[in-house]
Each structure stands twice: as structure tokens, then as C-alpha cells.
Design an enzyme around this catalytic site. Structure first.
Site, PDB file in Angstrom:
ATOM      1  N   TYR A  50      -0.905   5.334  12.838  1.00  0.00           N
ATOM      2  CA  TYR A  50      -0.624   3.934  13.220  1.00  0.00           C
ATOM      3  C   TYR A  50       0.360   3.176  12.419  1.00  0.00           C
ATOM      4  CZ  TYR A  50      -5.223   5.244  14.544  1.00  0.00           C
ATOM      5  OH  TYR A  50      -6.131   6.068  15.056  1.00  0.00           O
ATOM      6  N   ILE A 110      -2.186  -2.151 -17.871  1.00  0.00           N
ATOM      7  CA  ILE A 110      -2.517  -3.375 -17.172  1.00  0.00           C
ATOM      8  C   ILE A 110      -3.972  -3.957 -17.446  1.00  0.00           C
ATOM      9  CG2 ILE A 110      -2.937  -4.062 -14.718  1.00  0.00           C
ATOM     10  CD1 ILE A 110      -0.223  -3.005 -15.239  1.00  0.00           C
TER      11      ILE A 110
END
Length: 189
Positions: free
Chosen positions: A98, A139
Site C-alpha cells: 500500500y 527520551i
């Protein structure tokens, strides 16, 4: 801002943290987004607005591709997307048919786990699809105990990782097979 207007993206992963930050920036830039994640879908829909759909991750990739073409768990009519952001090759692979030729896939690599970015990049090069990875480290995430600070002296944010991922997807048009460390210099000597 309409930087991403006319583009479609699928973000597979967290509906908090990095995945949500990527989806937010895409929506703010005018892209249509499907965020495939598990969590509080209603809260996430409210945060992203009408340009995004939130679906269960397993529904989107079940059976080797979108479960319901054009429906609640599917993509869009035509099922072509320009960008896929995924947490692993295994979650991106069912969407490969896709991805539009010339599109981009950005993986989120979690050190030290190897991500076969080069192999997937070589596999998709003939279609002009670029495959790269961001490698976040240090993070600041909710509930985190606070890892040691990197050389920059602070923790990074999901937003900073999202900016790096979007750079690889949209600006780094002659880059494929790369792994970009987003870790405040921690991974460097």
C-alpha cells in the site's frame, strides 16, 4: 501550515509518546493520518482531530494488510499511502503493498536491538521507497525512572524524535538504509 497537504500516512505504534507526536505533526501539516495503536482511542481522536483516524493496531495489520478497505479499520479508497512510521519491520511489512512508489518508511529502532533497515531498503529500492530508522535514546517518557543524562545535559522529548522521523520521511530524499541516533550524543564516544 500545509507542509504535508495531500499526503497520507500510517503511524503504527504508541498512541502516546513518539507515535502520537509523529501523528500530531503530520495532522498539523495537513496530512491525512491513520494511527494504529492500542490505548485510549477516544482521547487520541480528540487530540488529533478529524484529519486522523485511530484504529486498533492488530485490526490494521491483521491478515497481511488493511482489514477493511475503506472502512473503519482500513486505509483510504485506493489504499495508497506516502509514509509509514512503524516500530518494527514486522509491523511495517503488511503495509508494503500500500506504500506508493517513491514513498518512505521510517522505523523506530530501540537500541541495542538491531533493525534490518538496510535489507528492507534494498528490497524496496526498485520502487523508489526509502527506508530509514530513528534510534531514540534518553527520551523523557511518562513513568520513566530518569535514565542518565546524555552529553547535551537533558533528556530528549518524543517531539524531537518525531521531527527526526519526519525529516527522514520528507526531507532526506536521497537517504535510504540509514539509522539516525536521536539520543543527545549518548551513543557517541
Amino acid at each position: 501550515m500545509t507542509r504535508y497537504a495531500g499526503t497520507r500516512a500510517v503511524v503504527i505504534g504508541q498512541d502516546t509518546g513518539i507515535g502520537l507526536a509523529i501523528a500530531k505533526r503530520l495532522v498539523e501539516g495537513g496530512a491525512e493520518v491513520v494511527l494504529a495503536a492500542d490505548g485510549d482511542a477516544e482521547r487520541t481522536r480528540t487530540e488529533l482531530g478529524s484529519a486522523a483516524r485511530v484504529v486498533a493496531a492488530d485490526a490494521l495489520v491483521a491478515g497481511g494488510g488493511p482489514a477493511d478497505h475503506g472502512g473503519a479499520a482500513g486505509l483510504w479508497p485506493g489504499d495508497q499511502v506516502e509514509f509509514v512510521f512503524a516500530d518494527a519491520v514486522a509491523t511495517a511489512r503488511p503495509l508494503l503493498p500500500y506504500v506508493a512508489d517513491g514513498g518512505a518508511i521510517v522505523l523506530t529502532a530501540a537500541s541495542p536491538a538491531p533493525v534490518p533497515v538496510g535489507a528492507l531498503a534494498a528490497e524496496l529500492a526498485a520502487r523508489g521507497i526509502r527506508v530509514n530508522a530513528v534510534d531514540p535514546g534518553c527520551i523523557d517518557e511518562p513513568g520513566d525512572d530518569g535514565p542518565p543524562l546524555p552529553p547535551l545535559g537533558r533528556l530528549g522529548s518524543a517531539e524531537e524524535v518525531a521531527r527526526a522521523a519526519l525529516f527522514l520521511a520528507t526531507e532526506a530524499t536521497f537517504t535510504t538504509g540509514a539509522r539516525l541516533a536521536v539520543d543527545g550524543g549518548l551513543g557517541r564516544p
